[in-house]
Enzyme design. Structure first.
Site, PDB file in Angstrom:
ATOM      1  N   ARG A 293     -27.699 -62.214 -31.265  1.00  0.00           N
ATOM      2  CA  ARG A 293     -27.777 -61.583 -32.604  1.00  0.00           C
ATOM      3  C   ARG A 293     -29.138 -61.801 -33.266  1.00  0.00           C
ATOM      4  NH1 ARG A 293     -22.750 -63.742 -32.445  1.00  0.00           N
ATOM      5  NH2 ARG A 293     -21.140 -62.192 -32.079  1.00  0.00           N
ATOM      6  N   LYS A 315     -38.734 -51.097 -36.779  1.00  0.00           N
ATOM      7  CA  LYS A 315     -37.782 -50.203 -36.097  1.00  0.00           C
ATOM      8  C   LYS A 315     -37.851 -50.491 -34.600  1.00  0.00           C
ATOM      9  CE  LYS A 315     -37.336 -46.109 -38.991  1.00  0.00           C
ATOM     10  NZ  LYS A 315     -37.515 -44.651 -39.008  1.00  0.00           N
ATOM     11  N   GLU A 357     -51.290 -40.187 -35.362  1.00  0.00           N
ATOM     12  CA  GLU A 357     -50.615 -41.050 -36.342  1.00  0.00           C
ATOM     13  C   GLU A 357     -51.590 -41.465 -37.453  1.00  0.00           C
ATOM     14  OE1 GLU A 357     -47.455 -41.155 -36.291  1.00  0.00           O
ATOM     15  OE2 GLU A 357     -47.011 -40.655 -34.199  1.00  0.00           O
ATOM     16  N   LYS A 399     -48.796 -48.415 -43.917  1.00  0.00           N
ATOM     17  CA  LYS A 399     -47.414 -48.532 -43.439  1.00  0.00           C
ATOM     18  C   LYS A 399     -46.726 -49.741 -44.077  1.00  0.00           C
ATOM     19  CE  LYS A 399     -44.237 -48.057 -39.700  1.00  0.00           C
ATOM     20  NZ  LYS A 399     -43.959 -47.790 -38.303  1.00  0.00           N
ATOM     21  N   GLU A 409     -35.352 -47.068 -44.669  1.00  0.00           N
ATOM     22  CA  GLU A 409     -35.484 -45.613 -44.794  1.00  0.00           C
ATOM     23  C   GLU A 409     -34.418 -44.986 -45.678  1.00  0.00           C
ATOM     24  OE1 GLU A 409     -37.028 -43.766 -41.253  1.00  0.00           O
ATOM     25  OE2 GLU A 409     -36.395 -41.795 -41.928  1.00  0.00           O
ATOM     26  N   ARG A 413     -39.577 -44.072 -46.867  1.00  0.00           N
ATOM     27  CA  ARG A 413     -40.069 -44.268 -45.499  1.00  0.00           C
ATOM     28  C   ARG A 413     -40.049 -42.975 -44.683  1.00  0.00           C
ATOM     29  NH1 ARG A 413     -39.001 -49.498 -41.532  1.00  0.00           N
ATOM     30  NH2 ARG A 413     -40.191 -48.676 -39.794  1.00  0.00           N
ATOM     31  N   ASN A 417     -42.419 -39.439 -41.186  1.00  0.00           N
ATOM     32  CA  ASN A 417     -42.029 -38.401 -40.225  1.00  0.00           C
ATOM     33  C   ASN A 417     -42.855 -37.118 -40.384  1.00  0.00           C
ATOM     34  OD1 ASN A 417     -39.973 -39.995 -39.143  1.00  0.00           O
ATOM     35  ND2 ASN A 417     -38.550 -39.383 -40.770  1.00  0.00           N
ATOM     36  N   HIS A 420     -43.350 -34.627 -37.629  1.00  0.00           N
ATOM     37  CA  HIS A 420     -42.469 -34.997 -36.521  1.00  0.00           C
ATOM     38  C   HIS A 420     -41.267 -34.065 -36.331  1.00  0.00           C
ATOM     39  CE1 HIS A 420     -45.036 -38.466 -36.558  1.00  0.00           C
ATOM     40  NE2 HIS A 420     -44.419 -39.000 -35.511  1.00  0.00           N
ATOM     41  N   HIS A 424     -41.220 -33.183 -32.598  1.00  0.00           N
ATOM     42  CA  HIS A 424     -40.157 -33.583 -31.675  1.00  0.00           C
ATOM     43  C   HIS A 424     -39.499 -32.374 -31.026  1.00  0.00           C
ATOM     44  CE1 HIS A 424     -39.493 -37.839 -33.536  1.00  0.00           C
ATOM     45  NE2 HIS A 424     -40.479 -37.800 -32.664  1.00  0.00           N
ATOM     46  N   HIS A 437     -47.688 -36.732 -27.002  1.00  0.00           N
ATOM     47  CA  HIS A 437     -46.952 -36.857 -28.260  1.00  0.00           C
ATOM     48  C   HIS A 437     -47.852 -36.525 -29.465  1.00  0.00           C
ATOM     49  CE1 HIS A 437     -44.174 -38.496 -31.182  1.00  0.00           C
ATOM     50  NE2 HIS A 437     -45.079 -39.368 -31.586  1.00  0.00           N
TER      51      HIS A 437
HETATM   52  N1  LIG Z   1     -40.827 -48.269 -33.826  1.00  0.00           N
HETATM   53  C1  LIG Z   1     -41.502 -47.362 -34.468  1.00  0.00           C
HETATM   54  O1  LIG Z   1     -41.634 -47.397 -35.685  1.00  0.00           O
HETATM   55  C2  LIG Z   1     -42.159 -46.272 -33.685  1.00  0.00           C
HETATM   56  C3  LIG Z   1     -43.107 -45.428 -34.289  1.00  0.00           C
HETATM   57  C4  LIG Z   1     -43.745 -44.468 -33.510  1.00  0.00           C
HETATM   58  C5  LIG Z   1     -43.423 -44.334 -32.159  1.00  0.00           C
HETATM   59  N2  LIG Z   1     -42.489 -45.158 -31.607  1.00  0.00           N
HETATM   60  C6  LIG Z   1     -42.153 -45.065 -30.192  1.00  0.00           C
HETATM   61  O2  LIG Z   1     -43.291 -45.443 -29.427  1.00  0.00           O
HETATM   62  C7  LIG Z   1     -43.167 -44.873 -28.140  1.00  0.00           C
HETATM   63  C8  LIG Z   1     -44.505 -44.349 -27.710  1.00  0.00           C
HETATM   64  O3  LIG Z   1     -45.420 -45.406 -27.676  1.00  0.00           O
HETATM   65  P1  LIG Z   1     -46.792 -45.291 -26.893  1.00  0.00           P
HETATM   66  O4  LIG Z   1     -47.414 -44.005 -27.223  1.00  0.00           O
HETATM   67  O5  LIG Z   1     -47.541 -46.540 -27.143  1.00  0.00           O
HETATM   68  O6  LIG Z   1     -46.315 -45.159 -25.382  1.00  0.00           O
HETATM   69  P2  LIG Z   1     -46.163 -46.201 -24.169  1.00  0.00           P
HETATM   70  O7  LIG Z   1     -45.702 -47.508 -24.638  1.00  0.00           O
HETATM   71  O8  LIG Z   1     -45.349 -45.516 -23.144  1.00  0.00           O
HETATM   72  O9  LIG Z   1     -47.648 -46.343 -23.641  1.00  0.00           O
HETATM   73  C9  LIG Z   1     -48.280 -45.212 -23.094  1.00  0.00           C
HETATM   74  C10 LIG Z   1     -48.876 -45.527 -21.721  1.00  0.00           C
HETATM   75  O10 LIG Z   1     -50.037 -46.317 -21.906  1.00  0.00           O
HETATM   76  C11 LIG Z   1     -49.981 -47.475 -21.064  1.00  0.00           C
HETATM   77  N3  LIG Z   1     -50.754 -48.490 -21.744  1.00  0.00           N
HETATM   78  C12 LIG Z   1     -50.378 -49.279 -22.773  1.00  0.00           C
HETATM   79  N4  LIG Z   1     -51.425 -49.995 -23.194  1.00  0.00           N
HETATM   80  C13 LIG Z   1     -52.469 -49.659 -22.424  1.00  0.00           C
HETATM   81  C14 LIG Z   1     -53.840 -50.038 -22.398  1.00  0.00           C
HETATM   82  N5  LIG Z   1     -54.339 -50.863 -23.313  1.00  0.00           N
HETATM   83  N6  LIG Z   1     -54.635 -49.499 -21.451  1.00  0.00           N
HETATM   84  C15 LIG Z   1     -54.142 -48.595 -20.559  1.00  0.00           C
HETATM   85  N7  LIG Z   1     -52.886 -48.179 -20.546  1.00  0.00           N
HETATM   86  C16 LIG Z   1     -52.058 -48.705 -21.486  1.00  0.00           C
HETATM   87  C17 LIG Z   1     -48.525 -47.733 -20.906  1.00  0.00           C
HETATM   88  O11 LIG Z   1     -48.278 -48.494 -19.750  1.00  0.00           O
HETATM   89  C18 LIG Z   1     -47.970 -46.327 -20.815  1.00  0.00           C
HETATM   90  O12 LIG Z   1     -48.123 -45.865 -19.498  1.00  0.00           O
HETATM   91  C19 LIG Z   1     -42.100 -43.814 -28.224  1.00  0.00           C
HETATM   92  O13 LIG Z   1     -40.958 -44.249 -27.558  1.00  0.00           O
HETATM   93  C20 LIG Z   1     -41.823 -43.685 -29.710  1.00  0.00           C
HETATM   94  O14 LIG Z   1     -40.490 -43.336 -29.986  1.00  0.00           O
HETATM   95  C21 LIG Z   1     -41.865 -46.114 -32.342  1.00  0.00           C
END
Ligand SMILES: NC(=O)c1ccc[n+]([C@@H]2O[C@H](COP(=O)([O-])OP(=O)(O)OC[C@H]3O[C@@H](n4cnc5c(N)ncnc54)[C@H](O)[C@@H]3O)[C@@H](O)[C@H]2O)c1
Length: 538
Positions: A293, A315, A357, A399, A409, A413, A417, A420, A424, A437
């Protein structure tokens, strides 16, 4: 071992400030005098009276020796401990020494009844002289000096906590506070932050072991450096890695990570460290939120998107077959370490995601941030490290403000989006991975601004500025058209649908936005216009 050791005159507030500081740092609090009294079964005055000061100093020394094997704690030391050279050397060796400075006269005034203080039984002048003779020792041994003559214990403790983590860090790093009610934490930003990751993590957790979650890329690129940094700070590191990519943000992967963590016997005092992009952060965060938990979580984001957005705000979650991020939990980290140097190895599409972003945050935040991005777009695109660090800092500040006002949210918050709703839907219809993305979000911002212009809320000027900024950030409009019906259906399957109507964040100008329900007919009409605008671009 890295304790925080409080020294200073009697009456300086070592016990009260120490207790508050221990709470802030999440560490145990040790009062050396109280430990001696408990061990001896006699009061300090009785020990002095029957055995003399020299014997008391020996007991004191034995007590601080014991700290060598203790987990990092906040320790209130006796006022006279610094008179022994051996004790001074030991204090320095054991961690960060913090001197709570007040004058000798003030100390005597605060103490009031001196009858229980064996060394202060003489005249006022003698007592003040004795205390004053220790001032040099305090200054000599202190790493940090805090003026404790004014200020409530909680604010003194906050000052010390900030200085302690500063001391553990490389200079030149930016720090942004995220004061979420009940879960305040810091985001440390800048080049080289990773080198000090061990000490920084040590500053927020007493854990003996940490689970280090990576994906195959972040494991290969940074795994061993981060493991070494954590080990140097006294952690036993339990590495767990998952395949790279969104596919790992699944119920199955979360389940297998949870099983692995349970098999390792992680307990509530231990912690999870997420080293990777948003996928690793969301996934490891979900594991930290649900295992027992909730255990402590540290985020070390390695993509620009994760540094400017996903690692902050709490999140966490996984995707379900029915859609992205449909199962999850709020879990604020204890600390976020965003080293902009790690971004150097990012592939192009990952840069686009982060840039989108940043543009989104600037448009929602206000004119000042928006202008800053306009002025620094070229430097951002050429990956200028100082400008990147500043962009991460500004985005995190923005943020932090939003998340602190609306963690769950309930309203505000939702502005995060922006772009988005359409973004999406586009990813869904084009097929995940067809467009980065960031390109999808940028296209969503372009679509949203058309809606706002046509509704009469935004002017053409803002639309032109935003489109130009997105172009300069490498977030060009996509050439392809997709079917209005499919896009609308995809919008309806999104989490942002409320009572059957699709909601958009619409910005009128930088910093002025509203979250609006838009009728299907209006959306479809705009989708047709959007689609028509792509004709001939194929
Ligand atoms: N929690 C939140 O508030 C929030 C907000 C926005 C997005 N997200 C989520 O984030 C995710 C996307 O994150 P992302 O874009 O970081 O994708 P990701 O984590 O898949 O990373 C993208 C790619 O880059 C590689 N990578 C990571 N760091 C690297 C580095 N320094 N050098 C080379 N390669 C590297 C990873 O291995 C992966 O192949 C989605 O699932 C989305 O829903 C969450």
């Amino acid at each position: 071992v890295s304790h925080v050791l409080l020294i200073g005159f009697m009456g300086a507030g070592k016990s009260t400030v120490g207790t508050a500081l221990a709470g802030l740092l999440g560490r145990p609090f040790v009062d050396l005098d109280a430990s001696i009294v408990a061990g001896q079964g006699r009061s300090i005055a009785e020990i002095f009276a029957s055995d003399g000061e020299a014997r008391f100093r020996e007991l004191e020394l034995a007590e601080i020796e014991r700290l060598r094997d203790a987990i990092p704690s906040v320790v209130a030391c006796g006022g006279g401990i610094v008179t022994s050279e051996t004790a001074r050397a030991l204090l320095r060796e054991l961690g960060t020494v913090v001197y709570l400075r007040i004058t000798a006269d003030e100390a005597l005034a605060r103490i009031g009844d001196r009858s229980t203080r064996p060394l202060l039984s003489g005249s006022d002048e003698e007592a003040a002289g004795l205390l004053a003779s220790r001032t040099g020792f305090y200054s000599e041994v202190a790493d940090i000096t805090i003026d404790a003559s004014s200020g409530v214990p909680s604010s003194l403790a906050e000052q010390i906590a900030a200085r302690v983590s500063e001391g553990a860090a490389v200079s030149g790093l930016a720090r942004v506070q995220v004061p979420v009610p009940g879960a305040r934490y810091e985001v440390i930003i800048g080049t080289g932050a990773l080198e000090s990751a061990g000490a920084m993590v040590r500053g927020v957790t007493t854990a003996r072991r940490v689970v280090l979650v990576t994906d195959e890329n972040t494991h290969r690129l940074f795994g061993s450096d981060v493991e070494s940094a954590l080990e140097a700070a006294g952690f036993e590191v339990l590495p767990l890695s998952v395949p790279a990519g969104e596919g790992s943000k699944s119920w199955a992967t979360a389940g297998s990570l949870l099983e692995s963590v349970a098999a390792l016997g992680l307990d509530r005092t231990e912690a999870v460290v997420a080293l990777g992009g948003g996928v690793v952060g969301d996934l490891a965060g979900f594991v930290a939120a649900t295992y027992l938990r909730g255990v402590d979580l540290v985020q070390i984001p390695t993509t620009l998107l994760a540094q400017v957005d996903s690692s902050v705000g709490g999140k966490t979650g996984v995707d379900l077959r029915a859609g992205k991020n449909l199962a999850g939990a709020f879990k604020q980290p204890m600390l976020v370490i965003a080293d902009t140097q790690v971004l150097a190895s990012l592939p192009g599409p990952e840069w686009a995601s982060g840039m989108a972003e940043i543009a989104k945050s600037a448009a929602i935040c206000g004119e000042e941030f928006f202008c800053w991005v306009e002025e620094n777009a070229d430097a951002l695109v050429s990956h200028d490290s100082a400008v990147l660090a500043e962009a991460v800092k500004r985005s995190v500040e923005f943020k932090s403000g939003i998340v602190c006002a609306d963690e769950r949210e309930a309203g505000l918050r939702a502005c995060l989006n922006y772009g988005h709703t359409f973004g999406h839907a586009l990813e869904n219809v084009a097929g995940y991975g067809s467009y980065p993305h960031g390109i999808a979000v940028a296209e969503g911002m372009r679509f949203a601004i058309r809606l706002a212009v046509e509704a009469g809320s935004a002017g053409e000027e803002f639309a032109r500025r935003q489109d130009a900024l997105l172009d300069r950030l490498g977030l060009s409009a996509i050439p392809e058209a997709f079917g209005p019906r499919e896009l609308l259906a995809a919008m309806h399957s999104d989490k942002k649908v409320k009572c059957g109507t699709v909601r958009f964040v619409l910005a009128d100008r930088p910093g002025s936005w509203a979250c609006r329900s838009v009728d299907d007919e209006v959306i479809e009409e705009h989708l047709r216009a959007w689609s028509a605008s792509k004709r001939g671009n194929r």
